[in-house]
Scaffold this motif. Structure first.
Motif, short mmCIF file in Angstrom:
data_model
loop_
_atom_site.label_atom_id
_atom_site.label_comp_id
_atom_site.label_asym_id
_atom_site.label_seq_id
_atom_site.Cartn_x
_atom_site.Cartn_y
_atom_site.Cartn_z
N ALA A 154 -35.95 19.64 42.23
CA ALA A 154 -36.90 18.52 42.17
C ALA A 154 -36.76 17.58 43.37
N LEU A 155 -35.52 17.37 43.83
CA LEU A 155 -35.34 16.37 44.90
C LEU A 155 -34.95 17.03 46.22
N LYS A 156 -35.31 18.30 46.36
CA LYS A 156 -34.87 19.03 47.55
C LYS A 156 -35.65 18.60 48.79
N LYS A 157 -36.97 18.49 48.61
CA LYS A 157 -37.81 18.25 49.78
C LYS A 157 -37.93 16.77 50.08
N LYS A 158 -38.21 16.48 51.31
CA LYS A 158 -38.49 15.10 51.70
C LYS A 158 -39.77 14.65 50.99
N ASN A 159 -39.83 13.38 50.70
CA ASN A 159 -41.01 12.80 50.05
C ASN A 159 -41.36 13.43 48.71
N SER A 160 -40.35 13.80 47.95
CA SER A 160 -40.65 14.21 46.58
C SER A 160 -40.10 13.15 45.65
N ALA A 161 -40.71 13.02 44.49
CA ALA A 161 -40.31 11.96 43.57
C ALA A 161 -40.33 12.49 42.15
N PHE A 209 -28.27 15.20 41.97
CA PHE A 209 -28.31 14.14 40.96
C PHE A 209 -28.44 14.71 39.55
N PHE A 210 -29.36 15.65 39.41
CA PHE A 210 -29.62 16.19 38.06
C PHE A 210 -28.60 17.24 37.65
N GLU A 211 -27.79 17.71 38.61
CA GLU A 211 -26.73 18.62 38.23
C GLU A 211 -25.54 17.84 37.70
N ILE A 212 -25.36 16.64 38.23
CA ILE A 212 -24.23 15.82 37.82
C ILE A 212 -24.55 15.05 36.55
N PHE A 213 -25.67 14.34 36.57
CA PHE A 213 -26.06 13.57 35.39
C PHE A 213 -27.02 14.41 34.55
N SER A 214 -26.86 14.33 33.24
CA SER A 214 -27.67 15.20 32.38
C SER A 214 -28.93 14.47 31.93
N PHE A 215 -29.97 14.59 32.68
CA PHE A 215 -31.25 14.02 32.26
C PHE A 215 -32.14 15.13 31.72
N ASP A 216 -32.96 14.76 30.75
CA ASP A 216 -33.84 15.74 30.12
C ASP A 216 -35.11 15.90 30.94
N PHE A 217 -35.35 17.09 31.40
CA PHE A 217 -36.59 17.31 32.13
C PHE A 217 -37.70 17.69 31.17
N ILE A 218 -38.80 16.97 31.23
CA ILE A 218 -39.95 17.36 30.42
C ILE A 218 -40.78 18.36 31.21
N LYS A 219 -40.95 18.06 32.48
CA LYS A 219 -41.68 18.98 33.34
C LYS A 219 -40.96 19.06 34.68
N GLY A 220 -41.10 20.18 35.31
CA GLY A 220 -40.51 20.32 36.63
C GLY A 220 -39.18 21.03 36.59
N ASP A 221 -38.67 21.36 37.76
CA ASP A 221 -37.46 22.15 37.88
C ASP A 221 -36.32 21.24 38.34
N PRO A 222 -35.32 21.01 37.49
CA PRO A 222 -34.25 20.07 37.87
C PRO A 222 -33.48 20.53 39.10
N LYS A 223 -33.45 21.84 39.35
CA LYS A 223 -32.63 22.32 40.47
C LYS A 223 -33.21 21.96 41.83
N ILE A 244 -45.11 14.30 43.29
CA ILE A 244 -44.31 14.21 42.06
C ILE A 244 -43.87 15.60 41.67
N THR A 245 -42.54 15.77 41.57
CA THR A 245 -42.02 17.11 41.30
C THR A 245 -41.38 17.24 39.92
N GLY A 246 -41.30 16.15 39.19
CA GLY A 246 -40.69 16.27 37.87
C GLY A 246 -40.89 15.04 37.03
N VAL A 247 -40.82 15.24 35.72
CA VAL A 247 -40.89 14.12 34.79
C VAL A 247 -39.66 14.22 33.89
N ILE A 248 -38.93 13.13 33.79
CA ILE A 248 -37.76 13.15 32.90
C ILE A 248 -37.98 12.17 31.75
#
Lengths: 877, 113
Positions: A221-228, A205-219, A259-263
């Protein structure tokens, strides 16, 4: 080694050179240096320096300090200064006119700025994505569905594995309803939060759409189950300024999210969300059965889209499993560019996951903003013309003393431009204060900081220059048209149809047009809100409920019906206000050999009672007839025809003469029999036609309950508890139908309100402009009035004389505005299936209001003029 | 002819200008003033007064350049090159003088007072 000549303090000498009048600079400098040399000899170096500093400071006095203008004779600074002085003096001399000019322009520019911000937001949807040109949404059309956006999860995987042109894919699942989550950072005092809308998305998702990450790793962030991943605003709500990374939240029942990231919040992405969860949480295995996942593809550069569409279709076809193949015999893929999605509302079946804008609305608002600004410009032109005429003598003298035409043009242009510039500054302040209100009205998320975007700044500057040129250029040209010799002899007032009158006509034509528009919109909104929708609107609630759990539904129905305050319960999807035509695919039924497309809607035996409908003919579904219920139909009945109920529109559309008992068949051979007819009712807003509909007793995903008006809170509470009791996984979302139904008109109501404000403001602007012009007219004609009065004219005659011209102007404006308004309003009303008719009094009323305002405004001045004592105004010559 | 009203100080400056004759420029006037009255005085004061007197037509000024025009340009070029040449070390750093002389009207006023 120090040079023999001791150095004077350089800084002070430079300072002296700076402030000293150039005519005497060198003489004094010489004197200073001579005195310095003397004192070095007699008093020593240090003391000499101090003495020089002291001398310089004493020289800082009037007579020696240069004047800050007029020194550079080669420049025009002096002239420019005099322009400013003149502008200021005229401003002070006629403060009322100047304030009217300023106010009108400020209002015009404020509306311009607000609408500009809004338009840029609308047009800029999704454009923030770096790869916006390469992102496409996959839509699939088949025999039964056109441009279906919700796909199954397997499709994306197949495409990614088999088509090298597709770089990345992402699947979404959107949840409109928000969820209550529990913060797990404090065991003693757990905190609940509403999440807002939720999206499940693949890791790409974050590779396709360009969202600004304030915290966390965009690569990852959504890899694991139950991450948000959550947005900044939600993060601030939940954790304040603490970093939320790694915090746990619970959605109950032992499901915890990390929670793995803040955009950063994105106001212009076509999917609204506050929280993104990893797709694995939603579904681990790819399936073919759940058509609900919008799929986006990032494709390589330089690929022909139509070719790719065909390739995707070819790759997908063999993969369809047996059960689906016959449904997808005819099937096409369509790639919709990301940039087109926002303005393509209604073209695809989206199940309401995406936000949409309306191009027509953008154009309409652009026009309104343009006209308001035009009105403000015209206002400025009229008032400036009036004011500049009084300065004809000034211009005459200047021309005679040798000022060139361009110099005079620039002076008057500059004067108006300065006013426009001040207005812009004021308008920025106004925009700042009204933005919140505007946002509420437009349901938008504009920020004042958007004004700093380069494209917007450029547009504002271009707008300002245009406004300056138009509203400053015309008066300046007007001033140039003065003939110096004539002007110096006295004022020349041209008669006939002048620019001033043309301007007034335009102003009032626009105002009358907007007034007619507002009246029409208000009438239409009122009509839609108050029209009889065909169902009982009060005391109905609904909630979503999965109709696949038959036992649960049966228990729920029983328990609910046991409550004396609950009148009827029905499991259906035809809920007024939520029913979406695009989502309810039309079904083909053949009657008498002709195919008809009807909207298929599930209902059950309680439907008519729950919604308060009328059975027009025949009967509705009944428990007593076993064949009615398609859900629990036993096999021995399978040869029987399927019982359906039609609405009146369907009967009309098919043209059945004896509808009850009529039979038709599905294309696949199933036979249907009409058992009854119910009245037409508005499931959607009155914007849409009532679709020809047939009802079957089948599974539905919502429940409608009709309750008594007594003790409503307790009844709703009771229902809430009963729903939650059934299963831990059920989420209760009880809503009142009249709320939901009326919400459909929110948009139209807001539009009407905004139109009202715009109209009011244009009236204020036009009225003030008129006031200025009438003031001027009276001033110019004061001697004429005096002579007329002394010859015996009555005050009434004078009043009509002065007012007549303005009334004629309004009448001409009305004649111009009414046909245009008639056509465009008729056009607008045609968007609505059920509309009010344009009545004569809309037009006459608008014209009359304009006339009354004109007469009252003009009367402010003319009454005073009519009462004037002729001796007073004729005294001086 | 208008009546020229002079302050005490202006009269003194006018008188000194007359006394100094051909050498009357602001610094010399100031020096002379200090020498004669034993009071210190700022050059600016003298300048302002002389300007006022000139405006009233009591004195006229002429500008004496220490160099010819060509020399002047040369001097500026060299100054920019930061070369110290002989004439830079002259008394006034090469700056011009404004010499004042009392007009006939000024003399009349002096005599009258």
């Amino acid at each position: 080694m120090k040079s023999k000549t001791p150095n004077p303090p350089k800084f002070f000498l430079d300072f002296f050179r700076w402030f000293c009048h150039p005519d005497i600079r060198e003489d004094i400098e010489g004197d200073l240096l001579e005195s310095f040399n003397e004192s070095v000899k007699s008093k020593g170096y240090k003391k000499a320096r101090l003495l020089l500093v002291w001398d310089v400071l004493q020289l800082f006095r009037p007579g020696i300090i240069r004047s800050f203008s007029g020194t550079y004779r080669l420049n025009h600074y002096g002239r420019f200064k005099s322009f400013f002085v003149l502008t200021y003096r005229h401003f002070i001399k006629t403060p009322l006119t100047a304030l009217i000019q300023l106010f009108g322009m400020t209002v015009g520019l404020t509306i311009f700025l607000l609408v500009l911000l809004w338009i840029f937001q609308e047009v800029g949807y999704d454009k923030f994505n770096k790869h916006a040109d390469r992102i496409y949404r996959l839509e699939i059309s088949s025999e039964h569905n056109n441009n279906m956006v919700g796909l199954t999860t397997t499709i994306a995987t197949i495409i990614k594995d088999n088509i090298p042109e597709v770089e990345k894919t992402v699947r979404l699942r959107h949840w409109k309803a928000d969820q209550t989550v529990l913060k797990l950072d404090n065991e003693q005092d757990p905190d609940f939060f509403r999440t807002g809308e939720i999206v499940y998305a693949d890791n790409d998702f974050f590779e396709i759409f360009s969202f600004d990450f304030i915290k966390g790793d965009p690569k990852n962030a959504l890899k694991k189950k139950n991450s948000a991943v959550i947005t900044e605003s939600l993060a601030k709500n939940m954790y304040g300024y603490r970093s939320p990374i790694g915090e746990q939240i619970s959605v109950g029942k032992g499901v915890n999210f990390t929670i793995t990231g803040v955009i950063r919040d994105v106001p212009n992405f076509h999917v609204d969300f506050k929280m993104i969860r990893s797709f694995k949480t939603h579904q681990t295995n790819d399936t073919w059965w759940y058509w609900a996942h919008p799929t986006y593809l990032l494709i390589n550069e330089n690929h022909d889209v139509t070719e790719l569409e065909q390739k995707i279709a070819a790759v997908l076809r063999p993969h369809f499993p047996e059960g689906l193949k016959d449904q997808f015999t005819k099937f096409d893929c369509h790639l919709r560019p990301l940039k087109d999605i926002y303005f393509s509302g209604g073209e695809a079946q989206e199940a309401g996951y995406a936000q949409h804008g309306d191009y027509k609305k953008v154009i309409a608002y652009a026009f309104i903003a343009f006209f308001t600004l035009l009105l403000a410009c015209i206002n400025l032109i009229n008032l400036s013309n009036a004011k500049f005429l009084e300065r004809a003598k000034e211009v005459g003298i200047k021309r005679v003393s040798g000022a060139s035409r361009s110099q005079i043009f620039l002076q008057f242009l500059g004067e108006t431009s300065l006013l426009c510039f001040i207005s812009l500054v004021l308008a920025l302040a106004f925009t700042f204060h009204t933005l919140q209100w505007f946002n509420n009205l437009m349901d938008s998320k504009l920020l004042i900081s958007n004004l700093l975007e380069p494209s917007i700044v450029t547009s504002i500057l271009i707008g300002l220059v245009m406004v300056c040129l138009v509203s400053g250029g015309f008066p300046a040209l007007y001033v140039l048209s003065f003939r110096p010799v004539k002007v110096l002899k006295g004022l020349n007032v041209s008669k006939g149809f002048t620019l001033k009158k043309l301007n007034l006509v335009i102003q009032f034509a626009v105002t009358i047009f907007l007034l007619i528009g507002t009246i029409t919109v208000l009438q239409q909104v009122n009509y839609m809100k108050n029209a009889d929708p065909g169902f009982a609107r009060e005391q109905q609630v609904y909630f979503s409920f999965n109709g696949n759990h038959l036992e649960r539904l049966a228990t729920l129905k029983e328990t609910l019906q046991a409550n004396p305050n609950i009148l009827a319960v029905s499991s259906t999807e035809a809920i007024p206000g939520t029913y979406n035509l695009a989502d309810n695919k039309p079904v083909t039924i053949i009657f008498n050999g002709t195919e008809y497309k009807l909207a298929g809607t599930p209902a059950d035996d309680g439907f008519v009672d729950a919604l308060g409908l009328k059975v027009v003919a025949g009967r509705f579904f009944d428990k007593a007839y076993k064949a009615d219920n398609l859900i629990q139909r036993s096999d021995e009945l399978s040869s029987e025809p399927i019982n359906i109920v039609l609405n009146e529109s369907a009967v009309r559309a098919i043209g059945l003469e004896e509808p009850i008992g009529a039979t038709g068949k599905f294309p696949n051979g199933g036979i249907v029999q009409v058992i009854g007819i119910i009245n037409d009712y508005h499931m959607n807003s009155l914007e849409n036609h009532i679709p020809p509909t047939f009802y079957t007793w089948s599974r539905a995903f919502a429940v409608v309950v009709r309750i008594t008006p007594f003790d409503i809170p307790n009844t709703v509470n009771f229902m809430d508890k009963q729903i939650l009791k059934l299963s831990e996984h059920i989420h209760s979302d009880i809503q009142f139908i009249d709320d939901v139904y009326n919400k459909q008109y929110q948009k139209d109501e807001n539009f009407a309100e905004l139109m009202m404000y715009f109209t009011l403001l244009t009236f204020v602007i036009a009225g003030m402009g008129l006031f200025g012009v009438s003031t001027f007219t009276v001033k110019v004609r004061v001697k004429e009035i005096g002579i007329r009065k002394s010859m015996g004219a009555s005050a009434y005659q004078i009043f009509t004389l002065l007012t007549k011209a303005f009334i004629i102007i309004v009448l001409i404006a009305a004649l111009l505005a009414i046909p245009v308004a008639w056509m465009s309003m008729d056009n607008w009303l045609n968007n609505y299936a059920y509309r009010v008719d344009l009545k004569w009094w809309f037009f006459v009323g608008a014209g009359a209001v304009a006339l009354v305002i004109v007469v009252l405004t003009v009367a402010l001045r003319t009454v005073k003029a009519a009462k004037i004592n002729p001796a007073l105004c004729l005294r001086y010559e | 002819m208008k009546e020229a009203s002079l302050t005490e100080f202006e009269r003194i400056v006018l008188l000194l200008t007359e006394v100094l004759g051909e050498d009357a420029y602001a610094f010399r006037v100031a020096e002379e003033f200090e020498f004669r009255t034993n009071r210190s005085i700022a050059i600016g004061t003298i300048h302002a007064t002389l300007c006022r007197l000139e405006n009233k037509g009591l004195v006229v000024s002429e500008i004496i350049r220490p160099f010819t025009e060509i020399e002047d340009i040369r001097r500026r070029v060299y100054a920019r090159l930061k070369t110290r040449l002989g004439w830079m070390k002259t008394e006034r750093g090469g700056r011009r003088k404004r010499l004042y002389s009392v007009t006939p009207y000024g003399e009349l006023v002096l005599k009258a007072s």
